[in-house]
Design an enzyme around this catalytic site. Structure first.
Site, PDB file in Angstrom:
ATOM      1  N   LYS A  55       6.536 -13.945 -53.995  1.00  0.00           N
ATOM      2  CA  LYS A  55       7.717 -13.129 -54.268  1.00  0.00           C
ATOM      3  C   LYS A  55       8.825 -13.361 -53.235  1.00  0.00           C
ATOM      4  O   LYS A  55       9.981 -13.617 -53.597  1.00  0.00           O
ATOM      5  CB  LYS A  55       7.304 -11.654 -54.280  1.00  0.00           C
ATOM      6  CG  LYS A  55       8.453 -10.668 -54.318  1.00  0.00           C
ATOM      7  CD  LYS A  55       7.942  -9.246 -54.348  1.00  0.00           C
ATOM      8  CE  LYS A  55       7.154  -8.874 -53.126  1.00  0.00           C
ATOM      9  NZ  LYS A  55       7.993  -8.786 -51.903  1.00  0.00           N
ATOM     10  N   THR A  56       8.479 -13.253 -51.953  1.00  0.00           N
ATOM     11  CA  THR A  56       9.485 -13.422 -50.902  1.00  0.00           C
ATOM     12  C   THR A  56      10.056 -14.831 -50.933  1.00  0.00           C
ATOM     13  O   THR A  56      11.256 -15.037 -50.716  1.00  0.00           O
ATOM     14  CB  THR A  56       8.868 -13.131 -49.518  1.00  0.00           C
ATOM     15  OG1 THR A  56       8.296 -11.817 -49.531  1.00  0.00           O
ATOM     16  CG2 THR A  56       9.915 -13.216 -48.433  1.00  0.00           C
ATOM     17  N   ASP A  63      14.363  -6.211 -54.033  1.00  0.00           N
ATOM     18  CA  ASP A  63      12.951  -6.519 -53.812  1.00  0.00           C
ATOM     19  C   ASP A  63      12.111  -5.273 -54.079  1.00  0.00           C
ATOM     20  O   ASP A  63      12.590  -4.142 -53.962  1.00  0.00           O
ATOM     21  CB  ASP A  63      12.783  -6.981 -52.358  1.00  0.00           C
ATOM     22  CG  ASP A  63      11.371  -7.443 -52.043  1.00  0.00           C
ATOM     23  OD1 ASP A  63      10.647  -7.818 -52.988  1.00  0.00           O
ATOM     24  OD2 ASP A  63      11.004  -7.436 -50.859  1.00  0.00           O
ATOM     25  N   GLU A  64      10.835  -5.451 -54.435  1.00  0.00           N
ATOM     26  CA  GLU A  64       9.902  -4.341 -54.679  1.00  0.00           C
ATOM     27  C   GLU A  64      10.518  -3.317 -55.632  1.00  0.00           C
ATOM     28  O   GLU A  64      10.480  -2.100 -55.401  1.00  0.00           O
ATOM     29  CB  GLU A  64       9.507  -3.660 -53.355  1.00  0.00           C
ATOM     30  CG  GLU A  64       8.863  -4.581 -52.340  1.00  0.00           C
ATOM     31  CD  GLU A  64       7.423  -4.971 -52.687  1.00  0.00           C
ATOM     32  OE1 GLU A  64       6.975  -4.648 -53.801  1.00  0.00           O
ATOM     33  OE2 GLU A  64       6.767  -5.611 -51.849  1.00  0.00           O
ATOM     34  N   GLN A 112       1.692  -2.975 -59.124  1.00  0.00           N
ATOM     35  CA  GLN A 112       1.579  -2.529 -57.734  1.00  0.00           C
ATOM     36  C   GLN A 112       2.472  -1.322 -57.452  1.00  0.00           C
ATOM     37  O   GLN A 112       2.835  -1.066 -56.299  1.00  0.00           O
ATOM     38  CB  GLN A 112       1.920  -3.674 -56.774  1.00  0.00           C
ATOM     39  CG  GLN A 112       0.951  -4.843 -56.865  1.00  0.00           C
ATOM     40  CD  GLN A 112       1.223  -5.900 -55.814  1.00  0.00           C
ATOM     41  OE1 GLN A 112       0.927  -5.727 -54.630  1.00  0.00           O
ATOM     42  NE2 GLN A 112       1.783  -7.018 -56.248  1.00  0.00           N
ATOM     43  N   ARG A 116      -5.800  -7.851 -51.824  1.00  0.00           N
ATOM     44  CA  ARG A 116      -5.569  -8.123 -50.391  1.00  0.00           C
ATOM     45  C   ARG A 116      -6.538  -9.208 -49.895  1.00  0.00           C
ATOM     46  O   ARG A 116      -6.310  -9.798 -48.837  1.00  0.00           O
ATOM     47  CB  ARG A 116      -5.793  -6.874 -49.536  1.00  0.00           C
ATOM     48  CG  ARG A 116      -4.887  -5.675 -49.801  1.00  0.00           C
ATOM     49  CD  ARG A 116      -3.431  -6.003 -49.894  1.00  0.00           C
ATOM     50  NE  ARG A 116      -3.050  -6.235 -51.286  1.00  0.00           N
ATOM     51  CZ  ARG A 116      -1.943  -6.836 -51.670  1.00  0.00           C
ATOM     52  NH1 ARG A 116      -1.119  -7.343 -50.791  1.00  0.00           N
ATOM     53  NH2 ARG A 116      -1.664  -6.997 -52.951  1.00  0.00           N
TER      54      ARG A 116
END
Length: 676
Positions: free
Chosen positions: A35-36, A221-222, A252, A610
């Site tokens: 994503k980043t 973002d997010e 998420q 994770r």
């Protein structure tokens, strides 16, 4: 780099997201799909396409994410170009906008930001003014309700009009009194940052148009974590041009309790017609057995954007369910397994392991066992350094220098340290403040105040007033903040007065060391700053610090990570243990009662994703709760896992018994710890 060179480093779906610069775009970025990287390369691609850096606004949810994006962007383009792109959190962007425009709403540009203790103090005062100071009034619940109203962009009048019950009407009146007190002291709280920008855009269309012209390309973002206020501000800024790219993962979305509205991402194509939807499903983090388990779990949710994560990292080990006898046995198994892995693989580090839990209280047994076993650990989201009383007192002194109207801070430090200004002085300050409307720190030097005090108190009031006058001039110039702060806190008597405030010598020394460390933090801030900083700029950055900017202990230490699943979002580890996989603990019983099971599933999905290589899900047959050992049922979430991707193993199947030599070494380690 050219646009072609930038895009060549991405997979096909990432490339499409990075190359689409016009119109609304929804990038559904599954866990671990880069994503980043996509956001950063998209900005680099925009710059390579000739879009001016000053026209790009990137909004994030954490300071860490903003820093990471800027650092990566500087490597792709140039540090100079990266500096001119506006990247920051929603709140950081809004507070900087308010510095320029808030005078339109009747505030002064030098406003300060109320922290939690400021808000609690003001709420108590507002409740007393409304005759609500009687015991039993749920002030915390009222404060949460006011926060929810602000996040829905409701003013006090609108909140009262929307009230359906007597309690809501009462809290609506409290909201009005609280807001009036904030404005009188030239303060804003965290929720005001968004609400006041909304008011500016609504009441002054020319301001909205100015920022629409300045920021013609928006990235968020997010996006799954946005609340109603953030959604509204983004929609207003996007306007008809609507060059808006949002990146997130509805799977998420785990922050509804903070006001996040999952509909913002689920219904994006309806809110922004003609939107292009791009799915990122190639995971670069985990093996396929872990991803298959995650896909099966989240596939049970009914309302979501369908996605299926996959990886080129191989099948990997099956997800392992570990039944244990008790919470104590759970901690023993984890510690023993980690020590075994550390012995077997010389390149292994303690920081390769993480233990995740649904609720903070579950860390106690783990901490106790790890200390006994000699396993180093660090708590994420533990007691925050900046929330300690002595640090908050020091900050209150500094806030008064920047904003003399902040009476809340003066009342906090008036007797910190004791200087002969007791309740009589406080009553006199409040009385004169009501009649003169002058800031309390200014009243300290007035004869009509000091003549009503004893000799010692009058002298202390005049001296404190003089110190503030002197250092307000000193801090008017930028730079040398750490040095000036040290001198100022010494001149007020605060530093040397810590011994009088805390009679226990060791406690006083520790608190003095903490204040010294705070001054060190200011010096580090100055070293990172691109130009000499003003005190107001430092206090603003301090107020915008977030939980994820801080951890308990050294971030670089080689230690096992203990954290809640919520705080683990965005992190990854080679080996992950998820503990207390039991009904009522995960999913949490309160979530089940409130009908939030889908969000609990999303939280479990976050926990699973994770893990990079190994994932252990541990459930205990019994666990101590409220002082009693209680029988525990397995979490129903375990039944959602695909059988071909999981296995069940007892602790004795996974941890080999210690040899005599290993046992002797273990006892030697324990004796060393006891000696320390």
């Amino acid at each position: 780099m050219t646009l072609e060179e930038i895009l060549a480093q991405l997979n096909p779906e990432q490339r499409e997201a990075a190359a689409t610069h016009q119109g609304p775009v929804l990038v559904l970025a599954g866990a671990g799909t880069g994503k980043t990287r996509v956001i950063t390369y998209r900005i680099a691609g925009m710059l390579a396409s000739g879009i001016p850096a000053e026209q790009i606004l990137g909004l994030t949810f954490t300071n860490k994410a903003a820093r990471e994006m800027r650092e990566r962007l500087a490597q792709l383009v140039t540090p100079e170009a990266a500096r001119h792109v506006t990247l920051g959190t929603f709140h950081a962007f809004c507070v900087r906008l308010l510095r320029r425009e808030i005078v339109r709403l009747g505030y002064l540009p030098g406003f300060t930001i109320a922290d939690e203790s400021d808000q609690q103090g003001l709420l108590k005062q507002a409740a007393a003014a409304q005759g609500l100071s009687r015991e039993g009034f749920p002030l915390a619940e009222a404060g949460a309700m006011i926060s929810r109203w602000k996040n829905r962009l409701l003013t006090p009048r609108e909140a009262r009009n929307a009230a359906e019950f007597d309690f809501e009407l009462t809290v609506g009146q409290l909201y009005e009194e609280y807001q009036s007190m904030l404005e009188m002291q030239n303060m804003i709280d965290f929720d005001d940052m968004l609400l006041l920008v909304y008011r500016l855009f609504s009441e002054f269309p020319e301001v909205l148009e100015q920022y629409r012209e300045q920021y013609q390309y928006l990235l968020v973002d997010e996006y799954q974590d946005t609340n109603d206020a953030q959604f509204t501000l983004v929609k207003m800024l996007a306007g008809e041009r609507c060059n808006l790219c949002v990146v997130g993962d509805d799977d998420q979305s785990i922050y509804s309790w903070r006001g996040a509205n999952i509909s913002n991402i689920l219904d994006f194509p309806q809110y922004f017609p003609g939107a292009k939807v791009i799915k990122l499903e190639q995971n670069y983090r985990s093996t396929n057995r872990i991803l298959d388990a995650a896909n099966a779990v989240i596939g049970s949710n009914s309302r979501r954007h369908a996605k299926a994560l996959w990886s080129r990292l191989g099948e990997g080990d099956p997800v392992t369910i570990v039944p244990v006898d008790s919470g104590e046995a759970e901690a023993e198994f984890i510690g023993n397994y980690i020590k075994q892995e550390m012995s077997a693989a010389p390149n292994r580090r303690y920081q390769d392991f993480a233990i995740l839990y649904r609720s903070n209280h579950l860390s106690r047994q783990l901490e106790q066992t790890f200390r006994r076993q000699g396993v180093p650990y660090r708590l994420v989201g533990g007691q925050e350094f900046y929330k300690r009383k002595e640090i908050k007192d020091a900050v209150a002194y500094l806030k008064l220098l920047v904003n003399p109207h902040e009476d809340q801070s003066l009342l906090r430090i008036l007797a910190t340290p004791p200087r002969g200004l007791a309740q009589k002085a406080v009553d006199g300050l409040k009385r004169l403040h009501t009649s003169t409307r002058k800031p309390m720190v200014e009243i300290l030097g007035l004869p009509e105040f000091t003549t009503g005090l004893g000799g010692k108190g009058a002298t202390a009031a005049r001296e404190l007033h003089a110190v503030f006058q002197q250092y307000r001039e000193s801090f008017a110039e930028p730079g040398a903040l750490a040095r000036k702060i040290g001198e100022f806190l010494r001149a007020t008597g605060y530093l040397d007065g810590l011994q009088r405030m805390y009679k226990d010598y060791d406690d006083a020394v520790k608190r003095r060391e903490n204040v010294d460390e705070f001054i060190n933090a200011v010096a580090q801030y100055e070293q990172r700053a691109e130009k000499p900083a003003m005190l107001s700029e430092y206090l603003e950055s301090f107020a915008l610090l977030e939980e994820n900017d801080r951890t308990a202990g050294d971030d670089n230490a080689d230690a096992v990570t203990l954290t809640t699943v919520h705080a683990a979002k965005g992190l990854e580890f080679p080996t992950v243990f998820v503990v207390a996989m039991e009904n009522g603990l995960f999913p949490h019983e309160r979530a089940v009662e409130e009908g939030s099971l889908e969000e609990e599933l999303r939280l479990f999905y976050v926990a699973i994703t994770r893990a990079r290589e190994k994932l252990f899900l541990i459930r205990a047959a019994t666990r101590m709760q409220r002082g009693l050992s209680r029988v525990q049922l397995p979490s129903p979430f375990l039944t959602l896992l695909p059988e071909n991707e999981t296995k069940t193993a007892r602790p004795e199947d996974l941890v080999q018994p210690m040899s005599a030599d290993e046992m002797r070494r273990a006892f030697a380690e324990i004796f060393k710890i006891l000696e320390r």
